[in-house]
Design a protein around this motif. Sequence first.
Motif, PDB file in Angstrom:
ATOM      1  N   TYR A   1       0.828  -1.209   0.000  1.00  0.00           N
ATOM      2  CA  TYR A   1       0.000   0.000   0.000  1.00  0.00           C
ATOM      3  C   TYR A   1       0.862   1.259   0.000  1.00  0.00           C
ATOM      4  O   TYR A   1       0.579   2.235  -0.698  1.00  0.00           O
TER       5      TYR A   1
ATOM      6  N   SER B   1       3.900   1.532  -1.174  1.00  0.00           N
ATOM      7  CA  SER B   1       4.723   1.656  -2.382  1.00  0.00           C
ATOM      8  C   SER B   1       3.956   2.217  -3.571  1.00  0.00           C
ATOM      9  O   SER B   1       4.574   2.572  -4.579  1.00  0.00           O
ATOM     10  N   LYS B   2       2.639   2.266  -3.482  1.00  0.00           N
ATOM     11  CA  LYS B   2       1.859   2.794  -4.601  1.00  0.00           C
ATOM     12  C   LYS B   2       1.949   4.321  -4.613  1.00  0.00           C
ATOM     13  O   LYS B   2       2.045   4.963  -3.562  1.00  0.00           O
ATOM     14  N   PRO B   3       1.905   4.957  -5.822  1.00  0.00           N
ATOM     15  CA  PRO B   3       1.977   6.430  -5.888  1.00  0.00           C
ATOM     16  C   PRO B   3       0.710   7.071  -5.337  1.00  0.00           C
ATOM     17  O   PRO B   3      -0.365   6.470  -5.335  1.00  0.00           O
ATOM     18  N   VAL B   4       0.873   8.302  -4.878  1.00  0.00           N
ATOM     19  CA  VAL B   4      -0.248   9.054  -4.323  1.00  0.00           C
ATOM     20  C   VAL B   4      -0.906   9.831  -5.460  1.00  0.00           C
ATOM     21  O   VAL B   4      -0.242  10.618  -6.154  1.00  0.00           O
ATOM     22  N   PHE B   5      -2.169   9.615  -5.668  1.00  0.00           N
ATOM     23  CA  PHE B   5      -2.909  10.296  -6.731  1.00  0.00           C
ATOM     24  C   PHE B   5      -3.630  11.497  -6.136  1.00  0.00           C
ATOM     25  O   PHE B   5      -4.422  11.353  -5.199  1.00  0.00           O
ATOM     26  N   ARG B   6      -3.312  12.694  -6.689  1.00  0.00           N
ATOM     27  CA  ARG B   6      -3.980  13.923  -6.261  1.00  0.00           C
ATOM     28  C   ARG B   6      -4.632  14.568  -7.475  1.00  0.00           C
ATOM     29  O   ARG B   6      -4.229  14.334  -8.615  1.00  0.00           O
TER      30      ARG B   6
END
Length: 278
Positions: free
Chosen positions: A261, A263-268
């Motif tokens: 969880y 390691s996943k990129p943060v989407f904004r």
Amino acid sequence: MNNEAYGTHLGKIKSSEPSIAPIDSGHNFDEHETLLLKPKIQEPPPSWLAWCDRNSKPVKRARPREIRKLTPWQKSGPMTIRDWKHFGAWAAFRARPKNPKLQRPAKPFCAAKYLPCALKKRQLEEDELRERMLLLAKPRKITEKYNTPDRPPAYSPAIFWGRPPHRDPGRPFQPPHVPDCFPTDELEADFWAQLRFPVRPAALLGKITPRIQSLAKPRVYPPTPHCPVPEKVLHPLDVPPPPRRKFTNRGWRMHQIRLLYLSKPVFRSDMRFFYCNV
């Protein structure tokens, strides 16, 4: 005196003086101060005592002994010779297996006289019956003797691919003649020492092919792969925990899920990316 009597025979002499002081008259008890012992009144027994006495005893069940009824051939004492003769005559007639007579099957019901079931069977004479039996015993069709075709020998190898098998007339060859028994062991040893198997000239000209040479080798299990097989890459959730006691199996799995969880990129949203970082 006490000092003189200590350690001498005078110490064991009994004295005439009383060892207990006389009772004073002031310690006398009056009659009204004495303890009067009252007799105990016998109370009636409790109600459950009779029930316990009655039910604590073992139950006595009446088991009447059955009177054994003797058969006509059973007696209280030994049988006499007359009784044995009478029993043998009875057993010779009564103890044999019964041979019940087979009942004839019931005649089937026939609705009318013109039906086949109502016709009477024809009684043939002996000569006519014998001729009928000989006629029925003859086969309807007499076939000729079967001649087996000339089959090829068992040894027919395919020497060349795409061509029919090569028939070698010398195969299979006859084995050498071996006597059934030898008089001595020396003769048997000489026979096997002088025995020679003939080699056909055609066999000396044969050449082995790479295909036959590969088939003659033993098969290797497991087969050797033609290219190296890479090791299987396990999924992060299938990786076993390290050899330590810091994590349990469930804790290690939850740790792997947490790492996936994080390691996943943060989407904004785009508006927050362009305008909130000013």
